[in-house]
Scaffold this motif. Structure first.
Motif, mmCIF file in Angstrom:
data_model
loop_
_atom_site.group_PDB
_atom_site.id
_atom_site.type_symbol
_atom_site.label_atom_id
_atom_site.label_comp_id
_atom_site.label_asym_id
_atom_site.label_seq_id
_atom_site.Cartn_x
_atom_site.Cartn_y
_atom_site.Cartn_z
ATOM 1 N N VAL A 175 0.861 -1.183 0.000
ATOM 2 C CA VAL A 175 0.000 0.000 0.000
ATOM 3 C C VAL A 175 0.896 1.230 0.000
ATOM 4 O O VAL A 175 1.685 1.434 0.931
ATOM 5 C CB VAL A 175 -0.931 0.017 1.228
ATOM 6 C CG1 VAL A 175 -1.854 1.234 1.171
ATOM 7 C CG2 VAL A 175 -1.753 -1.269 1.291
ATOM 8 N N HIS A 176 0.780 2.027 -1.051
ATOM 9 C CA HIS A 176 1.662 3.184 -1.198
ATOM 10 C C HIS A 176 1.324 4.290 -0.199
ATOM 11 O O HIS A 176 0.213 4.340 0.344
ATOM 12 C CB HIS A 176 1.559 3.742 -2.626
ATOM 13 C CG HIS A 176 2.241 2.902 -3.656
ATOM 14 N ND1 HIS A 176 3.536 3.132 -4.068
ATOM 15 C CD2 HIS A 176 1.812 1.813 -4.346
ATOM 16 C CE1 HIS A 176 3.883 2.234 -4.978
ATOM 17 N NE2 HIS A 176 2.851 1.419 -5.163
ATOM 18 N N LYS A 177 2.296 5.163 0.024
ATOM 19 C CA LYS A 177 2.102 6.322 0.880
ATOM 20 C C LYS A 177 0.844 7.074 0.451
ATOM 21 O O LYS A 177 0.616 7.298 -0.734
ATOM 22 C CB LYS A 177 3.319 7.251 0.775
ATOM 23 C CG LYS A 177 3.199 8.525 1.607
ATOM 24 C CD LYS A 177 4.427 9.399 1.428
ATOM 25 C CE LYS A 177 4.293 10.693 2.226
ATOM 26 N NZ LYS A 177 5.502 11.567 2.069
ATOM 27 N N GLY A 178 0.023 7.461 1.417
ATOM 28 C CA GLY A 178 -1.223 8.141 1.124
ATOM 29 C C GLY A 178 -2.389 7.183 0.949
ATOM 30 O O GLY A 178 -3.545 7.605 0.926
ATOM 31 N N HIS A 179 -2.084 5.888 0.787
ATOM 32 C CA HIS A 179 -3.122 4.842 0.683
ATOM 33 C C HIS A 179 -4.133 5.123 -0.424
ATOM 34 O O HIS A 179 -5.328 4.887 -0.267
ATOM 35 C CB HIS A 179 -3.834 4.675 2.026
ATOM 36 C CG HIS A 179 -2.960 4.065 3.083
ATOM 37 N ND1 HIS A 179 -3.459 3.470 4.220
ATOM 38 C CD2 HIS A 179 -1.607 3.948 3.176
ATOM 39 C CE1 HIS A 179 -2.460 3.010 4.963
ATOM 40 N NE2 HIS A 179 -1.323 3.301 4.342
ATOM 41 N N LYS A 180 -3.630 5.577 -1.566
ATOM 42 C CA LYS A 180 -4.492 5.824 -2.723
ATOM 43 C C LYS A 180 -4.328 4.757 -3.796
ATOM 44 O O LYS A 180 -5.156 4.652 -4.700
ATOM 45 C CB LYS A 180 -4.174 7.200 -3.332
ATOM 46 C CG LYS A 180 -4.387 8.367 -2.380
ATOM 47 C CD LYS A 180 -5.835 8.518 -1.979
ATOM 48 C CE LYS A 180 -6.029 9.766 -1.106
ATOM 49 N NZ LYS A 180 -7.440 9.907 -0.656
ATOM 50 N N ARG A 181 -3.253 3.982 -3.723
ATOM 51 C CA ARG A 181 -3.047 2.918 -4.697
ATOM 52 C C ARG A 181 -2.217 1.801 -4.069
ATOM 53 O O ARG A 181 -1.616 1.984 -3.002
ATOM 54 C CB ARG A 181 -2.368 3.440 -5.966
ATOM 55 C CG ARG A 181 -1.006 4.058 -5.777
ATOM 56 C CD ARG A 181 -0.533 4.770 -7.040
ATOM 57 N NE ARG A 181 0.811 5.315 -6.881
ATOM 58 C CZ ARG A 181 1.934 4.687 -7.205
ATOM 59 N NH1 ARG A 181 1.856 3.456 -7.712
ATOM 60 N NH2 ARG A 181 3.107 5.240 -7.055
#
Length: 379
Positions: free
Chosen positions: A126-132
């Protein structure tokens, strides 16, 4: 704190929520108040992640909390592990397992011997910011060197060379599976989630099925699946058959099965997004009860409150924001039913995840695939 005073997720309109029930409405209808946000179920498979979110309090919270099984991965693995990422990203090892006992015997196709194995393994980044998110499937038939590991019961299992990846789980359970993945990738697994076959099947049924389109007929007696080319709403048994089939599509290898699993995961994510917030208190409870019984989590996620918080961090990730690949491998020249890691290409994947960057296309170019891409897609 007592049951009456402890805050925790409940069921809208049920005991402990302190508010009226929402009226039935359209699928995309928003809840009427902040207190009635409902209970979000995110199921991630082959395998699967199953997580919960909601608000309220009451005895239902304690019942659901009691359903969840947890394993203390951190204590078993100790301090000799890769460092935690400091860039805001998270890594979760997701396993789909077959206990080979009781209700799973028929689903797994094996003897009722009480043993366990993992048929599905995915690293979810899960990438930083949890957008992708990036999802990397690890073929169970990959030949690896398994490190020495200690299971959650304190038993030490010796290292082994040239064994299949899924032997880690069957040898030492969750802790040894995590240890093996961390040894393979040099990436810290922040969390662990496991969903068993029977729970997966029930969850799909509770969701009302998952629509998919198949471009070819799929016939696999071993996974009990028979689908004509076209659009179908798969029930739990069919969905389980799809994510387990390997003989009905592609080259008949585990790699083809992984491609089907990845396609189904995207269809499942789309379906959960489409359903939105359920307005039936009974439906919410049935989904929550099934999901919490199906999942085993690391101790940091082993409560409804923790899963609720985790779910909130994933709710913005749609299938269009998920990149799904298979760990770069090639067929083992000594046995076409096994694969070996393409180390240089795999390192590109692990470096990208460590640095929270997109996985480059060059990492998977020219690697073994399974030839099942495009056979299944979201309807």
């Amino acid at each position: 704190m007592t049951a009456e005073s402890t805050p925790g997720p409940g069921i809208p309109g049920g005991p402990g929520t302190g508010g009226p029930r929402d009226s039935a409405g359209g699928r995309r209808r928003k809840p009427r108040s902040r207190r009635h946000k409902g209970l979000l179920i995110t199921a991630w498979t082959a395998a699967g992640i199953v997580v919960l979110g909601g608000t309220g309090a009451g005895y239902l919270y304690f019942k659901l909390n009691g359903n969840i099984k947890s394993v203390d991965i951190d204590s078993a693995l100790g301090t000799s592990r890769p460092a935690k990422a400091d860039n805001g990203s998270e890594n979760i090892l997701v396993l789909g397992s077959d206990s080979r006992a009781g209700g799973n015997r028929k689903l797994g196709g094996g003897a009722d011997d009480g043993s366990a194995r993992s048929d599905t393994a995915m690293i979810v980044h899960v990438h930083k910011g949890h957008k992708r998110a990036d999802v990397v499937s690890i073929p169970r038939d990959t030949i690896i060197d398994r490190p020495e590991c200690t299971d959650t019961a304190g038993r030490t299992h010796p290292a082994a060379r040239g064994v299949m990846f899924n032997s880690a789980y069957s040898t030492g359970g969750a802790a040894c599976a995590v240890k093996t993945v961390e040894s393979l990738t040099d990436i810290r697994m922040d969390h662990y989630l496991e969903v068993d076959f029977k729970g997966f099947e029930k969850l799909i049924d509770e969701l009302g099925g998952v629509p998919v389109t198949t471009t070819k007929n799929i016939e696999d007696r071993q996974s009990h699946l028979s689908l004509k080319a076209g659009t179908h709403t798969l029930d739990g048994a069919q969905a389980l058959g799809l994510v387990r089939t390997r003989h009905g599509v592609g080259d008949g290898s585990d790699l083809g099965r992984i491609q089907l699993q990845q396609a189904f995961v995207k269809a499942l994510v789309d379906q959960v997004k489409h359903l939105g917030v359920f307005t039936s208190p009974k439906k919410l409870y049935d989904l929550a009860d099934t999901a919490t019984k199906a999942v085993t989590a690391d101790s940091d996620l082993g409560s409804v409150n923790s899963l609720m918080s985790f779910a909130g961090g994933l709710k913005d990730i749609s299938s269009s924001k998920m990149t799904m690949i298979t760990m770069p491998v090639r067929y083992d020249p000594a046995d076409r039913n096994r694969v070996v890691v393409e180390k240089n290409k795999a390192q590109q994947v692990w470096t990208a995840l460590k640095n929270d960057r997109p996985i480059p296309g060059s990492a998977t170019a020219g690697t073994a695939t399974g030839d099942a891409k495009g056979v299944v897609s979201a309807a």
